[in-house]
Write a protein that holds these residues in place. Sequence first.
Motif, mmCIF file in Angstrom:
data_model
loop_
_atom_site.group_PDB
_atom_site.id
_atom_site.type_symbol
_atom_site.label_atom_id
_atom_site.label_comp_id
_atom_site.label_asym_id
_atom_site.label_seq_id
_atom_site.Cartn_x
_atom_site.Cartn_y
_atom_site.Cartn_z
ATOM 1 N N ALA A 7 0.843 -1.198 0.000
ATOM 2 C CA ALA A 7 0.000 0.000 0.000
ATOM 3 C C ALA A 7 0.879 1.249 0.000
ATOM 4 O O ALA A 7 0.635 2.188 -0.758
ATOM 5 C CB ALA A 7 -0.942 -0.017 1.203
ATOM 6 N N TYR A 61 2.842 1.498 -3.444
ATOM 7 C CA TYR A 61 2.069 1.807 -4.654
ATOM 8 C C TYR A 61 1.115 2.986 -4.469
ATOM 9 O O TYR A 61 0.133 3.111 -5.183
ATOM 10 C CB TYR A 61 1.333 0.555 -5.135
ATOM 11 N N ASP A 70 -5.854 1.750 0.003
ATOM 12 C CA ASP A 70 -5.026 2.903 -0.359
ATOM 13 C C ASP A 70 -5.674 3.627 -1.527
ATOM 14 O O ASP A 70 -6.600 3.115 -2.143
ATOM 15 C CB ASP A 70 -3.599 2.426 -0.726
ATOM 16 N N GLY A 89 -3.512 1.485 -8.017
ATOM 17 C CA GLY A 89 -4.555 0.527 -8.381
ATOM 18 C C GLY A 89 -3.999 -0.588 -9.248
ATOM 19 O O GLY A 89 -2.834 -0.556 -9.669
ATOM 20 N N PHE A 113 4.328 -12.329 -10.194
ATOM 21 C CA PHE A 113 3.545 -11.465 -11.073
ATOM 22 C C PHE A 113 3.599 -10.019 -10.609
ATOM 23 O O PHE A 113 3.415 -9.727 -9.428
ATOM 24 C CB PHE A 113 2.084 -11.933 -11.142
ATOM 25 N N ARG A 114 3.860 -9.107 -11.543
ATOM 26 C CA ARG A 114 3.779 -7.666 -11.263
ATOM 27 C C ARG A 114 2.966 -7.027 -12.380
ATOM 28 O O ARG A 114 3.199 -7.303 -13.557
ATOM 29 C CB ARG A 114 5.179 -7.039 -11.223
ATOM 30 N N ALA A 115 2.031 -6.154 -12.024
ATOM 31 C CA ALA A 115 1.173 -5.545 -13.040
ATOM 32 C C ALA A 115 1.967 -4.522 -13.853
ATOM 33 O O ALA A 115 2.941 -3.949 -13.357
ATOM 34 C CB ALA A 115 -0.018 -4.878 -12.368
ATOM 35 N N THR A 148 9.355 -7.879 -6.439
ATOM 36 C CA THR A 148 9.673 -9.213 -6.946
ATOM 37 C C THR A 148 8.412 -9.971 -7.375
ATOM 38 O O THR A 148 8.506 -11.000 -8.034
ATOM 39 C CB THR A 148 10.336 -10.055 -5.839
ATOM 40 N N LEU A 178 6.528 -11.497 -5.311
ATOM 41 C CA LEU A 178 6.438 -12.700 -4.459
ATOM 42 C C LEU A 178 5.581 -12.459 -3.210
ATOM 43 O O LEU A 178 5.026 -13.391 -2.637
ATOM 44 C CB LEU A 178 7.835 -13.159 -4.034
ATOM 45 N N GLY A 179 5.482 -11.188 -2.827
ATOM 46 C CA GLY A 179 4.821 -10.862 -1.555
ATOM 47 C C GLY A 179 3.389 -11.373 -1.458
ATOM 48 O O GLY A 179 3.016 -12.016 -0.467
ATOM 49 N N LEU A 180 2.592 -11.103 -2.489
ATOM 50 C CA LEU A 180 1.192 -11.505 -2.408
ATOM 51 C C LEU A 180 1.035 -13.021 -2.490
ATOM 52 O O LEU A 180 0.138 -13.594 -1.888
ATOM 53 C CB LEU A 180 0.382 -10.852 -3.535
ATOM 54 N N PHE A 185 -7.233 -4.509 0.080
ATOM 55 C CA PHE A 185 -7.044 -5.930 0.349
ATOM 56 C C PHE A 185 -7.754 -6.249 1.651
ATOM 57 O O PHE A 185 -7.658 -5.478 2.610
ATOM 58 C CB PHE A 185 -5.552 -6.260 0.486
HETATM 59 P P1 ADP Z 1 5.825 -6.755 -5.479
HETATM 60 O O1 ADP Z 1 5.187 -5.680 -4.682
HETATM 61 O O2 ADP Z 1 7.131 -7.170 -4.983
HETATM 62 O O3 ADP Z 1 5.823 -6.478 -6.949
HETATM 63 P P2 ADP Z 1 3.618 -8.403 -4.630
HETATM 64 O O4 ADP Z 1 3.426 -9.870 -4.774
HETATM 65 O O5 ADP Z 1 3.566 -7.853 -3.260
HETATM 66 O O6 ADP Z 1 4.955 -8.081 -5.346
HETATM 67 O O7 ADP Z 1 2.542 -7.713 -5.511
HETATM 68 C C1 ADP Z 1 2.324 -8.172 -6.816
HETATM 69 C C2 ADP Z 1 1.784 -7.073 -7.696
HETATM 70 O O8 ADP Z 1 0.478 -6.712 -7.253
HETATM 71 C C3 ADP Z 1 2.532 -5.778 -7.624
HETATM 72 O O9 ADP Z 1 3.656 -5.827 -8.455
HETATM 73 C C4 ADP Z 1 1.513 -4.790 -8.100
HETATM 74 O O10 ADP Z 1 1.375 -4.850 -9.508
HETATM 75 C C5 ADP Z 1 0.235 -5.335 -7.484
HETATM 76 N N1 ADP Z 1 -0.104 -4.699 -6.202
HETATM 77 C C6 ADP Z 1 -0.027 -5.268 -4.987
HETATM 78 N N2 ADP Z 1 -0.482 -4.417 -4.037
HETATM 79 C C7 ADP Z 1 -0.860 -3.301 -4.678
HETATM 80 C C8 ADP Z 1 -1.420 -2.062 -4.258
HETATM 81 N N3 ADP Z 1 -1.669 -1.791 -2.973
HETATM 82 N N4 ADP Z 1 -1.684 -1.138 -5.213
HETATM 83 C C9 ADP Z 1 -1.445 -1.391 -6.506
HETATM 84 N N5 ADP Z 1 -0.925 -2.545 -6.974
HETATM 85 C C10 ADP Z 1 -0.629 -3.488 -6.068
#
Ligand code: ADP
Length: 507
Positions: A400, A403, A429, A433, A447-449, A460, A462-464, A490
């Motif tokens: 949060a 981003y 947050d 988005g 995966f990263r958007a 990375t 990996l967090g989610l 979330f």
């Molecule tokens: P990282 O943050 O290391 O890229 P995460 O697994 O924590 O990896 O998150 C994966 C992806 O989810 C992020 O790269 C981002 O694209 C999206 N994301 C996660 N949390 C948020 C958030 N609060 N706002 C926007 N995008 C988010």
Amino acid sequence: LEKFNESQIDVNSLLYATGQVALISVSNKNDEIIFANKTFLDIAGYEEKELIGQKHEAIKADEQDYNVFEHLYQTIREGKIWRGEIKNKAKDGSLYWVDISVVPVKNKEGITERYLWVGFFITSRKEYEEKQEQVIAELTEKKKELRKFELALYGTNDHVVMTDGEGKIMYANPAVENITGYKIEEILGKDFYSEELWGGLMSREFYDRLWKKIKGEKKSFSGTIQNKRKDGSKYYALSTISPILGKKGEVEFYVIIERDITEEKKIERSKTEFVSLASHQLRTPLSTINWYTEMLIAGDAGEINQDQRMYLGEIYAGSQRMVSLVDDLLDISRFELGKFTIKLKKVNITALIYGVLEGQKKMISDKKIQFLSTVGNNIPTIEIDENLLRMVLENLTSNAVKYTMVGGKIELDVFYDKEQDNVKFKISDNGLGIPKSEQKNIFKKMFRAYNVKEADTEGTGLGLYIAKSIVDRFSGEIKMESEENKGTTFSVSLPIKAKIKDLEEEI
Ligand code: ADP
């Protein structure tokens, strides 16, 4: 006893009696109706004057073919009696069946003058027969379909079993023999859910959940199940169990399709083992790099100039990132291998949240983010592994913060849901988005958007994945709602009392 023969029967009484149940009519040589009794008029729905002068074939049903009448007329013209079943149309358009005898009535010279038509109403019998025929035709059709289906199932490598609504096995294809080691005859008629057949290797809770879903909720189940073969060896099956519902919504039968994924699992496992080993090995040289970079920056090897300090700073930041990546990978592989020993304890949420926010304090103030946290005061302690829960919350709050733009706003709400007996964490947050098209992938590994990559943020992916694995393991739920450039929420809910889900055992 007085003897009586046919010739003594009074014709008028006979006609009257017969007329109560039979459709009687008389027609002339051209088959023009000259008399029709009440039963006939009632059934055909015509007035007498409407029928008089008509030919019998004029009131036939459209689908009744003319050949029958041709045959009928030919027979009676030859002075013979005709008998058969005819489908007629009443005045209101409804159809009815009659079993008819047509008798030529001859004069003294032996010449046919009239025809006597006597018919019996047989509609219900005919309808029953027609329905019966239809059912037979449908069944034959279904059987043909089933045959095709069976042929298709015969050759697949997937194990296909069908049971009745109670789970009694009615069908199994040859792949079942290959996968389970049981002969088809051995399992037919057995209870599909009996532990005797598949070993009962999963936990009681797992079977209860499965049963509740497919029998209680009548929904399909998909997932990985560990089973035992006849010879006692274990295997993993990717399994889909679908209830097929009947007209009244009851389960008519179940279709179970399973694929043996033991080999794939083994490969996956050795990959994870490799990652685990590699990350472990990487830690030592990484520590060395960090250690010596810190020493260089501190001037332990002599004065350094501005440029050197800048470059060393980059090296240091890079190796820090590498350390956190390696740590994440190590966590994931340990988790996947089941090497993470779970230490359950009663955790005080308020204290935990405080600790998590302490860790983010610097980032929050650097980015001038307004951070509001509301922790309900009635929150019971929850039974969980404190470190794992901390990881989940750290991941969500640091995302949060990461981003959300400078000057943004984040809210963290924690409340107790008495009805569900769980604690809910909500982190919202108003940052970048997640693009709609990317949302389905958000919990996938690495995966990263695209929008965060464009925004040049570090991460990375990996967090989610880690957060979700942890929440799943504790039978909780993690959900996301997001709109690009508006913000993300979330929500995590976790049961108060620890309910640990199965992690597949080693084979
Ligand atoms: P990282 O943050 O290391 O890229 P995460 O697994 O924590 O990896 O998150 C994966 C992806 O989810 C992020 O790269 C981002 O694209 C999206 N994301 C996660 N949390 C948020 C958030 N609060 N706002 C926007 N995008 C988010």
